[in-house]
Design a protein around this motif. Structure first.
Motif, mmCIF file in Angstrom:
data_model
loop_
_atom_site.group_PDB
_atom_site.id
_atom_site.type_symbol
_atom_site.label_atom_id
_atom_site.label_comp_id
_atom_site.label_asym_id
_atom_site.label_seq_id
_atom_site.Cartn_x
_atom_site.Cartn_y
_atom_site.Cartn_z
ATOM 1 N N LEU A 91 14.595 1.505 26.250
ATOM 2 C CA LEU A 91 13.281 2.117 26.458
ATOM 3 C C LEU A 91 13.270 3.574 25.996
ATOM 4 N N ASP A 92 14.388 4.267 26.184
ATOM 5 C CA ASP A 92 14.487 5.657 25.727
ATOM 6 C C ASP A 92 14.411 5.752 24.206
ATOM 7 N N GLU A 93 15.059 4.806 23.507
ATOM 8 C CA GLU A 93 15.006 4.819 22.041
ATOM 9 C C GLU A 93 13.575 4.584 21.558
ATOM 10 N N HIS A 94 12.852 3.722 22.234
ATOM 11 C CA HIS A 94 11.444 3.503 21.873
ATOM 12 C C HIS A 94 10.626 4.773 22.107
ATOM 13 N N ASP A 95 10.882 5.453 23.226
ATOM 14 C CA ASP A 95 10.171 6.700 23.504
ATOM 15 C C ASP A 95 10.519 7.776 22.480
ATOM 16 N N GLY A 127 8.736 -6.103 14.101
ATOM 17 C CA GLY A 127 9.561 -7.305 14.230
ATOM 18 C C GLY A 127 10.495 -7.225 15.425
ATOM 19 N N LEU A 128 11.059 -6.021 15.666
ATOM 20 C CA LEU A 128 11.933 -5.844 16.820
ATOM 21 C C LEU A 128 11.175 -6.049 18.129
ATOM 22 N N GLN A 129 9.961 -5.515 18.201
ATOM 23 C CA GLN A 129 9.194 -5.649 19.437
ATOM 24 C C GLN A 129 8.805 -7.107 19.681
ATOM 25 N N LYS A 130 8.509 -7.840 18.614
ATOM 26 C CA LYS A 130 8.231 -9.269 18.774
ATOM 27 C C LYS A 130 9.480 -10.007 19.251
ATOM 28 N N ALA A 185 7.976 0.746 10.067
ATOM 29 C CA ALA A 185 6.924 0.191 10.926
ATOM 30 C C ALA A 185 7.026 -1.329 11.006
ATOM 31 N N ILE A 186 7.291 -1.971 9.870
ATOM 32 C CA ILE A 186 7.429 -3.430 9.856
ATOM 33 C C ILE A 186 8.653 -3.859 10.662
ATOM 34 N N SER A 187 9.757 -3.121 10.498
ATOM 35 C CA SER A 187 10.985 -3.444 11.239
ATOM 36 C C SER A 187 10.772 -3.269 12.740
ATOM 37 N N GLN A 188 10.087 -2.181 13.122
ATOM 38 C CA GLN A 188 9.835 -1.951 14.555
ATOM 39 C C GLN A 188 8.939 -3.032 15.134
ATOM 40 N N ARG A 238 19.644 -1.315 16.670
ATOM 41 C CA ARG A 238 18.705 -1.330 15.538
ATOM 42 C C ARG A 238 17.645 -0.244 15.706
ATOM 43 N N TYR A 239 17.173 -0.036 16.930
ATOM 44 C CA TYR A 239 16.217 1.044 17.191
ATOM 45 C C TYR A 239 16.824 2.402 16.831
ATOM 46 N N THR A 240 18.102 2.585 17.145
ATOM 47 C CA THR A 240 18.772 3.846 16.829
ATOM 48 C C THR A 240 18.801 4.091 15.328
ATOM 49 N N LEU A 241 19.065 3.037 14.554
ATOM 50 C CA LEU A 241 19.050 3.170 13.092
ATOM 51 C C LEU A 241 17.650 3.518 12.586
ATOM 52 N N LEU A 242 16.628 2.874 13.153
ATOM 53 C CA LEU A 242 15.254 3.159 12.734
ATOM 54 C C LEU A 242 14.880 4.601 13.072
ATOM 55 N N ASN A 243 15.286 5.076 14.251
ATOM 56 C CA ASN A 243 14.986 6.461 14.624
ATOM 57 C C ASN A 243 15.698 7.453 13.714
ATOM 58 N N ARG A 244 16.910 7.107 13.278
ATOM 59 C CA ARG A 244 17.627 7.974 12.348
ATOM 60 C C ARG A 244 16.863 8.090 11.026
ATOM 61 N N ASP A 245 16.401 6.970 10.514
ATOM 62 C CA ASP A 245 15.633 6.995 9.265
ATOM 63 C C ASP A 245 14.287 7.686 9.453
ATOM 64 N N LEU A 246 13.648 7.447 10.597
ATOM 65 C CA LEU A 246 12.348 8.076 10.865
ATOM 66 C C LEU A 246 12.493 9.586 10.988
ATOM 67 N N ARG A 247 13.574 10.029 11.602
ATOM 68 C CA ARG A 247 13.806 11.469 11.734
ATOM 69 C C ARG A 247 13.947 12.116 10.349
ATOM 70 N N THR A 248 14.598 11.429 9.434
ATOM 71 C CA THR A 248 14.742 11.947 8.069
ATOM 72 C C THR A 248 13.388 12.019 7.374
ATOM 73 N N ILE A 249 12.572 10.979 7.539
ATOM 74 C CA ILE A 249 11.246 10.952 6.901
ATOM 75 C C ILE A 249 10.362 12.070 7.444
ATOM 76 N N VAL A 250 10.400 12.271 8.771
ATOM 77 C CA VAL A 250 9.587 13.333 9.378
ATOM 78 C C VAL A 250 10.026 14.698 8.861
ATOM 79 N N ALA A 251 11.341 14.914 8.760
ATOM 80 C CA ALA A 251 11.851 16.203 8.268
ATOM 81 C C ALA A 251 11.434 16.430 6.812
#
Length: 390
Positions: free
Chosen positions: A313-317, A236-239, A231-234, A190-203
């Motif tokens: 931990l790497d995906e979070h970083d 929830g994942l951390q909780k 942010a909400i998904s992350q 799930r973190y990998t999916l969030l990072n994929r979407d975040l990378r698109t938003i940043v670009a």
């Protein structure tokens, strides 16, 4: 590959049911978790029988000298310490399962919801799950082969019961670790999916040209909404990770101690086989081959357990580093978009992802290196004591 992963997940569930680790029933079509009388009675009876037989087996202190004619008192002492601590650790782990049964039911429900909302996560953790399942299965197969070959001339009803108890103990340990492994792998997916979407938003944000036009404002609002969802998904994942760590902390501590003692003992046993030729000379060749294969898969399994957490931990970083790219954005962005970015970064700074258990230790690469160094040191101490006194 997806079919194999689903088969592995089902196998893990039914192994948990048969070993009594899962003392409730799950309906994966509806997501309902029910603690039925049938599952309660079966799990309680299975655990009671297993521990009764194991205690009897452990108290038979001549086990090592019966198997190995050339075993000395240190071998017997090491065996008794390992067996005793392993028994205590598994007992405490199962006590945690009974006292927190409702918690584990809610946790499994949460992961069922996570998968239903994001079925893609399996694609990002299927190799890890298959590799883990393969290592565990092969290690158990080689262990069973070695055991049956060693006692082939002494098989009777009592020996069969004790053998069943020992194999059940191994199954309980493997099921608990496998469940935790799958849970962390799913969160990593799930973190990998969030990072994929975040990378698109940043670009897309970096490509914006702040001109205050209607199109610019609309795009900024759209990006802000998407970033808020991440942010909400992350959060929830951390909780979910915190709840998982809290629920499993007793079991993880117990099983880490078990792994630690097994590693120390394994190093000493390998030395003993080299020093005392009589330990292996009378054994069939298949025992030596299967024992070596068992140790290989056992250590591979330990590495997979560690890497699974390290990759999470790497995906979070990666997420933190992606958000750090906000300093490269052009000035003049929409105020709401900037606010969402700053809020997201602030939340990650205030709540760093740490896997702590009872405050005793934290799982990361540094602590794992220290643990490996400690295992090596204590193995050498055992070897040194053997050299000086035997």
């Amino acid at each position: 590959m997806l079919v194999l992963v689903k088969w592995c997940l089902k196998s893990c569930y039914w192994n948990g049911r048969f070993s009594g680790v899962l003392n409730f029933e799950a309906d994966f079509k509806t997501g309902q978790m029910v603690a039925t009388k049938r599952s309660t009675i079966f799990s309680a009876f299975s655990h009671l029988l297993m521990f009764t037989l194991l205690i009897y087996h452990t108290l038979r202190t001549h086990t090592v000298t019966t198997m190995w004619k050339y075993a000395n008192s240190l071998h017997e002492y090491v065996f008794m310490v390992i067996a005793g601590f392993r028994l205590i650790c598994v007992f405490l782990a199962l006590v945690s399962r009974w006292t927190q049964r409702r918690t584990f039911m809610r946790m499994l429900k949460s992961f069922w919801i996570l998968y239903k909302k994001n079925p893609e996560i399996i694609q990002y953790c299927q190799r890890s799950i298959l590799s883990k399942f393969c290592c565990v299965t092969m290690a158990e197969i080689f262990q069973v082969i070695v055991t049956f070959v060693l006692i082939r001339n002494k098989i009777n009803f009592a020996t069969g019961l004790r053998l069943w108890a020992v194999l059940s103990l191994t199954a309980v340990i493997n099921v608990i670790i496998m469940q935790y492994f799958i849970a962390m792998a799913s969160i990593r997916g799930r973190y990998t999916l969030l990072n994929r979407d975040l990378r698109t938003i940043v670009a897309e944000t970096r490509s914006l040209n702040p001109n205050r036009s209607g199109v610019f404002v609309t795009r900024c609002c759209c990006l802000a909404d998407r970033l808020e969802e991440i942010a909400i998904s992350q959060s929830g994942l951390q909780k979910l990770i915190e709840q998982l760590s809290e629920a499993y902390q007793g079991q993880v501590v117990c099983l880490v101690i078990g792994y630690y003692l097994n590693m120390v003992a394994s190093g000493y046993i390998l030395f003993s086989i080299t020093k005392y030729k009589g330990l292996s000379d009378n054994s069939p060749l298949i025992v030596t081959i299967c024992s070596i294969a068992y140790f290989v898969f056992y250590y591979l399994d330990c590495c997979l357990n560690s890497l699974n957490i390290f990759y999470l931990l790497d995906e979070h970083d990666k997420m933190v580093r992606l958000l750090d790219q906000r300093t490269l954005f052009q000035p003049g962005l929409d105020h709401r978009l900037e606010t969402v970015f700053e809020s997201f970064v602030l939340n990650l700074s205030r709540n760093p992802l740490k896997l702590r258990f009872f405050g005793l230790f934290e799982i990361d690469r540094v602590s794992s290196f220290a643990l490996g160094n400690s295992i090596l040191t204590h193995s050498l101490l055992l070897i040194q004591y053997d050299v000086e006194h035997f």
